[in-house]
Design a protein around this motif. Structure first.
Motif, mmCIF file in Angstrom:
data_model
loop_
_atom_site.group_PDB
_atom_site.id
_atom_site.type_symbol
_atom_site.label_atom_id
_atom_site.label_comp_id
_atom_site.label_asym_id
_atom_site.label_seq_id
_atom_site.Cartn_x
_atom_site.Cartn_y
_atom_site.Cartn_z
ATOM 1 N N GLY A 1 4.433 6.131 19.428
ATOM 2 C CA GLY A 1 4.708 6.490 18.044
ATOM 3 C C GLY A 1 6.089 6.060 17.603
ATOM 4 N N ALA A 2 6.368 6.225 16.306
ATOM 5 C CA ALA A 2 7.667 5.884 15.721
ATOM 6 C C ALA A 2 8.510 7.141 15.594
ATOM 7 C CB ALA A 2 7.472 5.234 14.363
ATOM 8 N N VAL B 1 7.508 -1.383 9.034
ATOM 9 C CA VAL B 1 7.214 -2.194 10.211
ATOM 10 C C VAL B 1 7.428 -3.654 9.842
ATOM 11 C CG1 VAL B 1 5.470 -2.861 11.889
ATOM 12 C CG2 VAL B 1 5.557 -0.503 11.062
ATOM 13 N N LEU C 1 4.931 -6.598 14.342
ATOM 14 C CA LEU C 1 4.035 -5.981 15.313
ATOM 15 C C LEU C 1 3.641 -7.059 16.311
ATOM 16 C CD1 LEU C 1 2.559 -3.326 15.980
ATOM 17 C CD2 LEU C 1 0.662 -4.119 14.586
ATOM 18 N N VAL D 1 7.047 -3.233 18.887
ATOM 19 C CA VAL D 1 7.148 -3.079 17.439
ATOM 20 C C VAL D 1 8.612 -3.132 17.024
ATOM 21 C CG1 VAL D 1 6.542 -1.622 15.451
ATOM 22 C CG2 VAL D 1 5.103 -1.596 17.492
ATOM 23 N N VAL E 1 -4.641 -0.079 17.796
ATOM 24 C CA VAL E 1 -3.440 -0.243 16.973
ATOM 25 C C VAL E 1 -3.730 0.395 15.624
ATOM 26 C CG1 VAL E 1 -1.870 -1.866 15.874
ATOM 27 C CG2 VAL E 1 -2.783 -2.376 18.141
ATOM 28 N N ALA F 1 -1.214 0.840 13.102
ATOM 29 C CA ALA F 1 -0.272 0.434 12.062
ATOM 30 C C ALA F 1 -0.401 -1.065 11.816
ATOM 31 C CB ALA F 1 1.153 0.801 12.456
ATOM 32 N N GLN G 1 3.716 -1.987 6.787
ATOM 33 C CA GLN G 1 3.439 -0.567 6.538
ATOM 34 C C GLN G 1 4.712 0.245 6.695
ATOM 35 O OE1 GLN G 1 0.209 0.979 8.859
ATOM 36 N NE2 GLN G 1 0.749 3.113 8.479
ATOM 37 N N LEU H 1 6.455 3.701 7.649
ATOM 38 C CA LEU H 1 6.206 4.880 8.469
ATOM 39 C C LEU H 1 7.144 5.999 8.065
ATOM 40 C CD1 LEU H 1 5.954 3.089 11.939
ATOM 41 C CD2 LEU H 1 4.090 3.645 10.357
ATOM 42 N N ASN I 1 1.592 7.817 14.969
ATOM 43 C CA ASN I 1 1.133 6.962 16.065
ATOM 44 C C ASN I 1 0.976 5.528 15.572
ATOM 45 O OD1 ASN I 1 1.030 9.037 17.942
ATOM 46 N ND2 ASN I 1 -1.079 9.549 17.446
ATOM 47 N N ILE I 2 1.415 4.610 16.412
ATOM 48 C CA ILE I 2 1.309 3.194 16.084
ATOM 49 C C ILE I 2 0.217 2.526 16.915
ATOM 50 C CG2 ILE I 2 2.531 0.994 16.019
ATOM 51 C CD1 ILE I 2 5.095 2.510 15.549
#
Length: 413
Positions: free
Chosen positions: A65-66, A72, A75, A90, A197, A199, A203, A205, A213-214
């Motif tokens: 997660g972030a 982002v 990726l 990421v 995935v 994300a 996008q 966050l 969660n990514i």
């Protein structure tokens, strides 16, 4: 032929007819009233099982997660990618975090300059206090001037301590800001396969209230089967019990592949999907609307990558087994007479499954007549039961009977 001879001849024919009719009547009356369907006692492998449906999940996985908010910008992985531990996954726009770090560093530099200035002022205050004490010994100064010099020195020391505390606080804040700046580059916490995935590049966050969660990384070399076992069967499942399963994809094969393992754990509470909604501690549980299921876990190797996450597994727990045992059909075993209550039937079935339970069967003897026999049974499957005592291989047990038509009534005496 004389009339006397004709009379004796008629009598002889009548006697013969009467004898034939009596024999026929005796034969019809001695015919069995029923026809018996039998099965031969034979040797075969038998196992007692509990069946259930499970879902495959990776044994080890982590949701990445972030920890900071932002867009982002890049990726670097896609679903199915193999990654090593520490690989860059990421990148998040670091502009805000970098500006915060720069501001913290500037603030820290300013505080350090103030501390240097205060150190100089304290040194001056020490020198002034030394002169005042010398003058006081010579009687050339006032008591008030001496006290003022002492107060100035103490104040300078207090300001220095305050600045040092501010520097410590700013350093701690700067360290946290630098860590958040580092969180804009997310690295793989473990080696494995990217299985999902969530994300996309571009996008934004928001990690203010929860960690978004990514992606998910999983080690697919070992899987765990999460099995839902009915409350009616869960008492028969134990840790280290043999278990095997097949997948739905193998149903088209002549001999579907079977994976074997042992039970790792039976979770003590029902699965959350079965828990009544809105229930609080101390309150009466809501009425159950469907059967309760308990979760049973077991692991299986997946080195050849045949198993995939979220696959459905048709699971069989082996509660008992015997190789090349004497067996009889369960249809031949007499149930407890007069039992109609479902709970009592379930209790009797559970007791009967234990090795050594005593039951009765009917066997055809050498003359074709039924004979009741007491037997001791062991392992039971859905259709057969192991015979420990009371029968021999090759004997015929009765599994059913059909009433017979005994012929025209004019032949019966």
């Amino acid at each position: 032929m004389t009339r006397t001879q004709q009379r004796w001849k008629a009598i002889a024919v009548a006697v013969v007819l009467l004898a034939a009719a009596g024999g026929a009547a005796a034969w019809w009356s001695s015919r069995p009233a029923v026809a018996y369907q039998t099965e031969t006692v034979a040797r075969t492998d038998i196992e007692s099982t509990v069946t259930a449906i499970g879902t495959l999940q990776p044994r080890r996985y982590v949701d990445v997660g972030a920890q900071v908010s932002g867009q982002v910008t890049r990726l670097r992985v896609e679903p199915g990618a193999q990654v090593e531990k520490g690989a860059l996954l990421v990148e998040i726009d670091p502009s805000v975090q970098r500006a915060t770090v720069d501001a913290g560093r500037a603030s820290l530099a300013g505080l350090r300059a103030q501390l240097a200035e205060q150190q100089a002022l304290r040194k001056l205050a020490e020198q002034q206090l030394t002169r005042q004490r010398q003058l006081a010994r010579d009687g050339a100064t006032r008591e008030e001037d001496l006290q003022t010099a002492e107060a100035n020195l103490a104040a300078a020391g207090a300001r220095m301590e305050h600045l040092k505390a501010q520097i410590d606080q700013t350093q701690a804040t700067l360290k946290a800001d630098e860590a958040r700046l580092g969180y804009t580059r997310i690295y793989a916490p473990m080696a494995g396969t990217v299985v999902s995935v969530e994300a996309r590049e571009g996008q934004t966050l928001n990690a203010t209230y929860q960690t978004p969660n990514i992606l998910r990384i999983a080690d697919l070399s070992a899987m765990t089967v999460w099995t839902e076992v009915s409350e009616a069967d869960v008492r028969r499942v134990r840790d280290d019990m043999p278990v095997y399963f097949t997948t739905l994809g193998g149903a088209d094969q002549a001999r579907p592949r079977r994976w074997s393992s042992k039970v790792r754990q039976v979770l003590p509470s029902p699965s959350t999907s079965q828990t009544p909604a809105g229930g609080n501690a101390g309150q009466a549980p809501a009425p159950a609307t469907k059967a309760v299921a308990y979760t049973v876990l077991f692991d299986v190797d997946n080195e050849d990558a045949e198993l995939m996450p979220q696959m459905t597994a048709q699971v069989v727990f082996v509660t008992g087994q015997a190789a090349q045992a004497l067996t009889v059909p369960l249809m031949a075993v007499a149930d407890k007479a007069g039992t109609t209550d479902k709970a009592e039937k379930a209790e009797n079935a559970e007791k009967a499954e234990k090795a050594g339970s005593t039951q009765t069967v009917r066997v055809l003897d050498a003359k074709g007549q039924p004979e009741q026999r007491t037997v001791r049974l062991g392992v039971r499957s859905r259709h057969q039961a192991e015979v420990l005592e009371g029968l021999q291989e090759g004997e015929r047990v009765i599994v059913g009977e059909t009433p017979l038509d005994r012929g025209p009534r004019w032949l019966q005496w």
